[in-house]
Design a protein around this motif. Structure first.
Motif, PDB file in Angstrom:
ATOM      1  N   ALA A   1     -11.267 -44.123 -82.117  1.00 43.39           N
ATOM      2  CA  ALA A   1     -10.571 -43.035 -81.428  1.00 43.39           C
ATOM      3  C   ALA A   1     -10.829 -41.653 -82.032  1.00 43.39           C
ATOM      4  O   ALA A   1     -11.059 -40.688 -81.296  1.00 43.39           O
ATOM      5  N   PRO A   2     -10.783 -41.493 -83.362  1.00 44.68           N
ATOM      6  CA  PRO A   2     -11.018 -40.143 -83.908  1.00 44.68           C
ATOM      7  C   PRO A   2     -12.413 -39.590 -83.617  1.00 44.68           C
ATOM      8  O   PRO A   2     -12.616 -38.378 -83.618  1.00 44.68           O
ATOM      9  N   TYR A   3     -13.377 -40.505 -83.382  1.00 50.37           N
ATOM     10  CA  TYR A   3     -14.753 -40.069 -83.162  1.00 50.37           C
ATOM     11  C   TYR A   3     -15.097 -39.951 -81.676  1.00 50.37           C
ATOM     12  O   TYR A   3     -16.120 -39.349 -81.324  1.00 50.37           O
ATOM     13  N   LEU A   4     -14.273 -40.531 -80.832  1.00 49.37           N
ATOM     14  CA  LEU A   4     -14.528 -40.487 -79.392  1.00 49.37           C
ATOM     15  C   LEU A   4     -13.675 -39.452 -78.676  1.00 49.37           C
ATOM     16  O   LEU A   4     -13.713 -39.366 -77.447  1.00 49.37           O
ATOM     17  N   SER A   5     -12.899 -38.692 -79.440  1.00 46.97           N
ATOM     18  CA  SER A   5     -11.976 -37.732 -78.829  1.00 46.97           C
ATOM     19  C   SER A   5     -11.876 -36.494 -79.711  1.00 46.97           C
ATOM     20  O   SER A   5     -12.646 -36.324 -80.665  1.00 46.97           O
ATOM     21  N   THR A   6     -10.908 -35.651 -79.403  1.00 47.91           N
ATOM     22  CA  THR A   6     -10.697 -34.434 -80.203  1.00 47.91           C
ATOM     23  C   THR A   6     -10.125 -34.754 -81.578  1.00 47.91           C
ATOM     24  O   THR A   6     -10.147 -33.906 -82.464  1.00 47.91           O
ATOM     25  N   GLY A   7      -9.592 -35.968 -81.755  1.00 48.06           N
ATOM     26  CA  GLY A   7      -9.091 -36.385 -83.058  1.00 48.06           C
ATOM     27  C   GLY A   7      -7.622 -36.147 -83.295  1.00 48.06           C
ATOM     28  O   GLY A   7      -7.048 -36.683 -84.234  1.00 48.06           O
ATOM     29  N   ASP A   8      -6.967 -35.356 -82.474  1.00 43.50           N
ATOM     30  CA  ASP A   8      -5.536 -35.076 -82.642  1.00 43.50           C
ATOM     31  C   ASP A   8      -4.851 -35.225 -81.296  1.00 43.50           C
ATOM     32  O   ASP A   8      -4.989 -34.351 -80.427  1.00 43.50           O
TER      33      ASP A   8
ATOM     34  N   ARG B   1       1.299 -31.600 -69.459  1.00 42.25           N
ATOM     35  CA  ARG B   1       2.126 -30.408 -69.317  1.00 42.25           C
ATOM     36  C   ARG B   1       2.095 -29.509 -70.553  1.00 42.25           C
ATOM     37  O   ARG B   1       2.407 -28.325 -70.480  1.00 42.25           O
ATOM     38  N   PHE B   2       1.737 -30.067 -71.699  1.00 41.52           N
ATOM     39  CA  PHE B   2       1.665 -29.290 -72.934  1.00 41.52           C
ATOM     40  C   PHE B   2       0.236 -28.923 -73.315  1.00 41.52           C
ATOM     41  O   PHE B   2      -0.013 -28.442 -74.426  1.00 41.52           O
ATOM     42  N   GLY B   3      -0.695 -29.170 -72.429  1.00 45.27           N
ATOM     43  CA  GLY B   3      -2.083 -28.846 -72.695  1.00 45.27           C
ATOM     44  C   GLY B   3      -2.774 -29.834 -73.612  1.00 45.27           C
ATOM     45  O   GLY B   3      -3.874 -29.560 -74.112  1.00 45.27           O
ATOM     46  N   ARG B   4      -2.178 -30.985 -73.830  1.00 46.51           N
ATOM     47  CA  ARG B   4      -2.786 -31.993 -74.697  1.00 46.51           C
ATOM     48  C   ARG B   4      -3.808 -32.809 -73.911  1.00 46.51           C
ATOM     49  O   ARG B   4      -3.593 -33.123 -72.742  1.00 46.51           O
ATOM     50  N   ASP B   5      -4.887 -33.164 -74.576  1.00 49.68           N
ATOM     51  CA  ASP B   5      -5.976 -33.900 -73.932  1.00 49.68           C
ATOM     52  C   ASP B   5      -5.532 -35.327 -73.621  1.00 49.68           C
ATOM     53  O   ASP B   5      -5.159 -36.088 -74.520  1.00 49.68           O
ATOM     54  N   VAL B   6      -5.573 -35.711 -72.351  1.00 51.08           N
ATOM     55  CA  VAL B   6      -5.111 -37.034 -71.921  1.00 51.08           C
ATOM     56  C   VAL B   6      -6.011 -38.132 -72.468  1.00 51.08           C
ATOM     57  O   VAL B   6      -5.530 -39.206 -72.868  1.00 51.08           O
ATOM     58  N   TRP B   7      -7.319 -37.897 -72.510  1.00 49.24           N
ATOM     59  CA  TRP B   7      -8.244 -38.898 -73.035  1.00 49.24           C
ATOM     60  C   TRP B   7      -7.940 -39.223 -74.496  1.00 49.24           C
ATOM     61  O   TRP B   7      -7.911 -40.386 -74.895  1.00 49.24           O
ATOM     62  N   THR B   8      -7.695 -38.186 -75.287  1.00 48.12           N
ATOM     63  CA  THR B   8      -7.373 -38.394 -76.699  1.00 48.12           C
ATOM     64  C   THR B   8      -6.086 -39.182 -76.852  1.00 48.12           C
ATOM     65  O   THR B   8      -6.005 -40.130 -77.650  1.00 48.12           O
ATOM     66  N   ARG B   9      -5.075 -38.813 -76.098  1.00 47.43           N
ATOM     67  CA  ARG B   9      -3.797 -39.517 -76.183  1.00 47.43           C
ATOM     68  C   ARG B   9      -3.923 -40.954 -75.678  1.00 47.43           C
ATOM     69  O   ARG B   9      -3.242 -41.853 -76.175  1.00 47.43           O
ATOM     70  N   LEU B  10      -4.806 -41.168 -74.709  1.00 47.08           N
ATOM     71  CA  LEU B  10      -5.022 -42.520 -74.195  1.00 47.08           C
ATOM     72  C   LEU B  10      -5.617 -43.417 -75.280  1.00 47.08           C
ATOM     73  O   LEU B  10      -5.187 -44.564 -75.460  1.00 47.08           O
ATOM     74  N   LEU B  11      -6.587 -42.913 -76.025  1.00 47.31           N
ATOM     75  CA  LEU B  11      -7.226 -43.706 -77.073  1.00 47.31           C
ATOM     76  C   LEU B  11      -6.265 -43.992 -78.219  1.00 47.31           C
ATOM     77  O   LEU B  11      -6.195 -45.122 -78.720  1.00 47.31           O
ATOM     78  N   PHE B  12      -5.521 -42.989 -78.640  1.00 53.87           N
ATOM     79  CA  PHE B  12      -4.568 -43.219 -79.727  1.00 53.87           C
ATOM     80  C   PHE B  12      -3.383 -44.056 -79.255  1.00 53.87           C
ATOM     81  O   PHE B  12      -2.785 -44.790 -80.042  1.00 53.87           O
ATOM     82  N   GLY B  13      -3.052 -43.951 -77.974  1.00 55.55           N
ATOM     83  CA  GLY B  13      -2.020 -44.817 -77.417  1.00 55.55           C
ATOM     84  C   GLY B  13      -2.463 -46.269 -77.379  1.00 55.55           C
ATOM     85  O   GLY B  13      -1.645 -47.186 -77.513  1.00 55.55           O
ATOM     86  N   ALA B  14      -3.775 -46.499 -77.204  1.00 57.40           N
ATOM     87  CA  ALA B  14      -4.302 -47.865 -77.239  1.00 57.40           C
ATOM     88  C   ALA B  14      -4.075 -48.490 -78.606  1.00 57.40           C
ATOM     89  O   ALA B  14      -3.816 -49.692 -78.714  1.00 57.40           O
ATOM     90  N   ARG B  15      -4.175 -47.693 -79.656  1.00 59.10           N
ATOM     91  CA  ARG B  15      -3.900 -48.208 -80.999  1.00 59.10           C
ATOM     92  C   ARG B  15      -2.481 -48.738 -81.092  1.00 59.10           C
ATOM     93  O   ARG B  15      -2.232 -49.824 -81.627  1.00 59.10           O
TER      94      ARG B  15
END
Length: 297
Positions: free
Chosen positions: A39-46, A77-91
């Motif tokens: 996830a940290p390498y496939l997304s923005t990391g945060d 709604r907060f400008g957070r990247d959905v893809w990044t949150r999706l990957l970290f949510g998978a964890r």
């Protein structure tokens, strides 16, 4: 020492991935696990990174914002990247599902084998408690326990583990009852083997056949329950990323920003279906291959 092993045809196991259910399950589950690890390498990391909220909120998928950042699945709604949150949510989802199933597996196998081997008062008492716990609505227990303590991922793991062992115990109990009457177990007792040795060497390994399939089904069920609790605000708490709370945060924007809830929703359905199909394929393959996994050693 001579061994008594049920004949197992290994040929069907070589064709396991030829089963469409198994192939789909292995590919999806493997891809999700790999994506979660990387996830940290496939997304923005945060997953909680926010920039200019006004400028970056609700960007549609495949959009580049003013800073040049590309958003594969858009922003919330907060400008957070959905893809990044999706990957970290998978964890979170995988961790909760696997650890909760591990707890249920240990408790269920302990209860089931104990009741199956010690079939008198101890076994009767264990199964009576198991039947009582099994009769209680699991969802009600989950809601009650999560309402009594501060919701967190650890609490969800413990609660799911402590409320999911009963069906495994019943399954292992039935297998154990059948195994203790088999000639190779009776022979082990006749040769002077102690009960715990018989349990460890001959009984437990042979109860793994149905448990392996049940475990795959149980992980999918645990992931779904975690998402449901997080959706209700009783699981993983924001701003931590979880598929359940991501769906909850996007339910009010289904008209103007459907991707916020659709992305985690589709991921959740795919993973749960993959685990279910994988469990069914494993069960069918093991049934064809035989019921013994090294009967006696």
């Amino acid at each position: 020492m001579a061994t008594d092993v049920l004949p197992v045809d290994i040929a069907p196991n070589r064709k396991f991935l030829a089963d469409g259910r198994a192939f789909f399950g292995v590919v999806v589950v493997g891809a999700v696990i790999l994506a979660a690890i990387l996830a940290p390498y496939l997304s923005t990391g945060d997953p909680n990174a926010q920039g200019d909220v006004v400028a970056t909120r609700f960007l549609s998928p495949l959009t580049t914002d003013g800073t040049g950042a590309f958003h594969l699945l858009g922003t919330d709604r907060f400008g957070r990247d959905v893809w990044t949150r999706l990957l970290f949510g998978a964890r979170v989802s995988l961790l909760v599902g696997i650890l909760a199933m591990a707890i249920s597996l240990l408790l269920g196998m302990a209860a089931g084998t104990t009741a199956g081997v010690f079939q008198r008062r101890l076994g009767a008492g264990v199964m009576a408690f198991t039947d009582f716990a099994l009769a209680l609505p699991r969802v009600v227990l989950l809601l009650l326990l999560t309402a009594l303590w501060k919701p967190s991922a650890l609490l969800v793991i413990i609660v799911l583990g402590l409320t999911g062992w009963m069906s495994i115990a019943r399954l292992v109990y039935g297998e154990t009852r059948a195994l203790v009457a088999r000639p190779f177990v009776e022979s082990a007792y006749a040769l002077g083997s102690r009960r715990l040795r018989v349990l460890r060497r001959h009984v437990v390994p042979n109860t793994l056949t149905p448990v392996i399939a049940a475990s795959a089904l149980g992980v999918g069920n645990a992931i779904m329950l975690e998402a449901g609790l997080s959706f209700l605000g009783l699981g993983v708490q924001p701003p931590a990323a979880s598929w359940g709370n991501m769906i909850a945060s996007g339910r009010d924007t289904l008209v103007n920003a459907p991707w916020v809830a659709a992305a985690p929703g589709v991921a959740l359905v795919l993973v749960v279906v993959a685990f279910t199909l994988l469990g069914d394929a494993i069960r069918d393959r093991l049934d064809v291959a035989g019921t013994g996994i090294g009967q006696a050693q």
